[in-house]
Scaffold this motif. Sequence first.
Motif, PDB file in Angstrom:
ATOM      1  N   ALA A   1       0.838  -1.202   0.000  1.00  0.00           N
ATOM      2  CA  ALA A   1       0.000   0.000   0.000  1.00  0.00           C
ATOM      3  C   ALA A   1       0.871   1.250   0.000  1.00  0.00           C
ATOM      4  N   ASP A   2       1.999   1.189   0.725  1.00  0.00           N
ATOM      5  CA  ASP A   2       2.939   2.307   0.738  1.00  0.00           C
ATOM      6  C   ASP A   2       3.513   2.546  -0.658  1.00  0.00           C
ATOM      7  N   VAL A   3       3.823   1.449  -1.341  1.00  0.00           N
ATOM      8  CA  VAL A   3       4.344   1.559  -2.708  1.00  0.00           C
ATOM      9  C   VAL A   3       3.296   2.204  -3.607  1.00  0.00           C
ATOM     10  N   ALA A   4       2.057   1.727  -3.504  1.00  0.00           N
ATOM     11  CA  ALA A   4       0.972   2.278  -4.321  1.00  0.00           C
ATOM     12  C   ALA A   4       0.751   3.755  -4.021  1.00  0.00           C
ATOM     13  N   ALA A   5       0.836   4.123  -2.735  1.00  0.00           N
ATOM     14  CA  ALA A   5       0.613   5.510  -2.331  1.00  0.00           C
ATOM     15  C   ALA A   5       1.674   6.445  -2.901  1.00  0.00           C
ATOM     16  N   LYS A   6       2.908   5.966  -3.001  1.00  0.00           N
ATOM     17  CA  LYS A   6       3.972   6.777  -3.568  1.00  0.00           C
ATOM     18  C   LYS A   6       3.756   6.993  -5.065  1.00  0.00           C
ATOM     19  N   LEU A   7       3.207   5.986  -5.721  1.00  0.00           N
ATOM     20  CA  LEU A   7       2.977   6.081  -7.162  1.00  0.00           C
ATOM     21  C   LEU A   7       1.732   6.882  -7.498  1.00  0.00           C
ATOM     22  N   GLU A   8       0.679   6.711  -6.687  1.00  0.00           N
ATOM     23  CA  GLU A   8      -0.592   7.399  -6.928  1.00  0.00           C
ATOM     24  C   GLU A   8      -1.153   7.893  -5.590  1.00  0.00           C
TER      25      GLU A   8
ATOM     26  N   ALA B   1      -6.535   5.068  -1.521  1.00  0.00           N
ATOM     27  CA  ALA B   1      -7.226   5.295  -0.250  1.00  0.00           C
ATOM     28  C   ALA B   1      -8.125   4.114   0.090  1.00  0.00           C
ATOM     29  N   ASN B   2      -8.788   3.560  -0.918  1.00  0.00           N
ATOM     30  CA  ASN B   2      -9.660   2.410  -0.690  1.00  0.00           C
ATOM     31  C   ASN B   2      -8.850   1.208  -0.210  1.00  0.00           C
ATOM     32  N   LEU B   3      -7.683   1.013  -0.808  1.00  0.00           N
ATOM     33  CA  LEU B   3      -6.800  -0.078  -0.388  1.00  0.00           C
ATOM     34  C   LEU B   3      -6.431   0.059   1.080  1.00  0.00           C
ATOM     35  N   ARG B   4      -6.073   1.252   1.489  1.00  0.00           N
ATOM     36  CA  ARG B   4      -5.712   1.471   2.895  1.00  0.00           C
ATOM     37  C   ARG B   4      -6.931   1.222   3.799  1.00  0.00           C
ATOM     38  N   GLY B   5      -8.102   1.576   3.320  1.00  0.00           N
ATOM     39  CA  GLY B   5      -9.311   1.299   4.083  1.00  0.00           C
ATOM     40  C   GLY B   5      -9.564  -0.183   4.229  1.00  0.00           C
ATOM     41  N   VAL B   6      -9.322  -0.928   3.163  1.00  0.00           N
ATOM     42  CA  VAL B   6      -9.479  -2.380   3.185  1.00  0.00           C
ATOM     43  C   VAL B   6      -8.563  -2.990   4.249  1.00  0.00           C
ATOM     44  N   ILE B   7      -7.337  -2.536   4.270  1.00  0.00           N
ATOM     45  CA  ILE B   7      -6.370  -3.047   5.249  1.00  0.00           C
ATOM     46  C   ILE B   7      -6.820  -2.703   6.668  1.00  0.00           C
ATOM     47  N   ALA B   8      -7.312  -1.490   6.854  1.00  0.00           N
ATOM     48  CA  ALA B   8      -7.786  -1.070   8.176  1.00  0.00           C
ATOM     49  C   ALA B   8      -8.961  -1.917   8.651  1.00  0.00           C
ATOM     50  N   VAL B   9      -9.851  -2.283   7.733  1.00  0.00           N
ATOM     51  CA  VAL B   9     -10.979  -3.146   8.092  1.00  0.00           C
ATOM     52  C   VAL B   9     -10.457  -4.504   8.546  1.00  0.00           C
ATOM     53  N   GLN B  10      -9.473  -5.024   7.833  1.00  0.00           N
ATOM     54  CA  GLN B  10      -8.890  -6.315   8.213  1.00  0.00           C
ATOM     55  C   GLN B  10      -8.310  -6.252   9.626  1.00  0.00           C
ATOM     56  N   LYS B  11      -7.788  -5.086  10.000  1.00  0.00           N
ATOM     57  CA  LYS B  11      -7.224  -4.889  11.337  1.00  0.00           C
ATOM     58  C   LYS B  11      -8.296  -4.530  12.364  1.00  0.00           C
ATOM     59  N   LYS B  12      -9.539  -4.398  11.888  1.00  0.00           N
ATOM     60  CA  LYS B  12     -10.671  -3.993  12.722  1.00  0.00           C
ATOM     61  C   LYS B  12     -10.497  -2.595  13.297  1.00  0.00           C
ATOM     62  N   LYS B  13      -9.797  -1.768  12.559  1.00  0.00           N
ATOM     63  CA  LYS B  13      -9.651  -0.354  12.904  1.00  0.00           C
ATOM     64  C   LYS B  13     -10.698   0.416  12.094  1.00  0.00           C
ATOM     65  N   TYR B  14     -11.918   0.348  12.562  1.00  0.00           N
ATOM     66  CA  TYR B  14     -13.033   0.822  11.760  1.00  0.00           C
ATOM     67  C   TYR B  14     -13.077   2.337  11.580  1.00  0.00           C
ATOM     68  N   GLU B  15     -12.647   3.096  12.575  1.00  0.00           N
ATOM     69  CA  GLU B  15     -12.625   4.551  12.423  1.00  0.00           C
ATOM     70  C   GLU B  15     -11.631   4.944  11.337  1.00  0.00           C
ATOM     71  N   ASP B  16     -10.472   4.309  11.366  1.00  0.00           N
ATOM     72  CA  ASP B  16      -9.461   4.574  10.345  1.00  0.00           C
ATOM     73  C   ASP B  16      -9.987   4.165   8.975  1.00  0.00           C
ATOM     74  N   ALA B  17     -10.630   3.015   8.924  1.00  0.00           N
ATOM     75  CA  ALA B  17     -11.178   2.533   7.655  1.00  0.00           C
ATOM     76  C   ALA B  17     -12.201   3.517   7.100  1.00  0.00           C
ATOM     77  N   ALA B  18     -13.103   3.984   7.955  1.00  0.00           N
ATOM     78  CA  ALA B  18     -14.124   4.940   7.516  1.00  0.00           C
ATOM     79  C   ALA B  18     -13.479   6.194   6.954  1.00  0.00           C
ATOM     80  N   GLY B  19     -12.405   6.641   7.612  1.00  0.00           N
ATOM     81  CA  GLY B  19     -11.705   7.821   7.131  1.00  0.00           C
ATOM     82  C   GLY B  19     -11.069   7.602   5.771  1.00  0.00           C
ATOM     83  N   ARG B  20     -10.497   6.423   5.580  1.00  0.00           N
ATOM     84  CA  ARG B  20      -9.867   6.099   4.294  1.00  0.00           C
ATOM     85  C   ARG B  20     -10.895   6.014   3.172  1.00  0.00           C
ATOM     86  N   PHE B  21     -12.023   5.378   3.449  1.00  0.00           N
ATOM     87  CA  PHE B  21     -13.047   5.265   2.419  1.00  0.00           C
ATOM     88  C   PHE B  21     -13.643   6.628   2.084  1.00  0.00           C
TER      89      PHE B  21
END
Length: 209
Positions: free
Chosen positions: A49-56, A63-83
Amino acid sequence: MSVRTFWILFSSIVAFSPALAGDKGYDAAIKKATQALKAGNLTEADKQADVAAKLEPASAQTANLRGVIAVQKKKYEDAAGRFTEAIAADEKFYPAKLNLADVFLLQGKYADARARYEELQQVDPKSELLQFKIVVTDVLDNRQSQAAQLINDMTFPGTTPAYYFARAAVLLKQSQQYFTSARKYYDEQQCAYFMRFLQQNGLAKAATK
């Protein structure tokens, strides 16, 4: 990636979308992150995700990718922010809108989740998946009569097992017959998605067969 939209097949049910066409480095990073998520390797997913963020960095997909990862971690506030960030980057980005609704549901923000699902129905009014998720939202929000009415309005038989799993959500104590019927008429891969969504939201046990 060749697919349009797909869902990560583990504890979190989230929508994804293809990488930007023409950027091989970005496409590769998204693909590797997706594979890492499927394998449950969140460290590698974060790295890609860091690589993707540097490129785009301003991409809705990133941002959606980072949200997906946050959901997997059950960090729902972070996920909501990313989405939300993804939607701000592209107001028509459907995967992030669906993911945000799902996160609201996981947070117990039923009115917000319902509003988001209903907004998406304006784009895809015949979506059995959205009908199913609104039913689940109403069940969790103790709106049993509204959920039952929604089910009565669903197409039967449908192209997915949504109807059966929606019935199971409303009539949980008698749900076994609907799970059995769904698996009789639809393949296990289709059924697995709906079952995981019910399990994730506490409406079915993981051991239900």
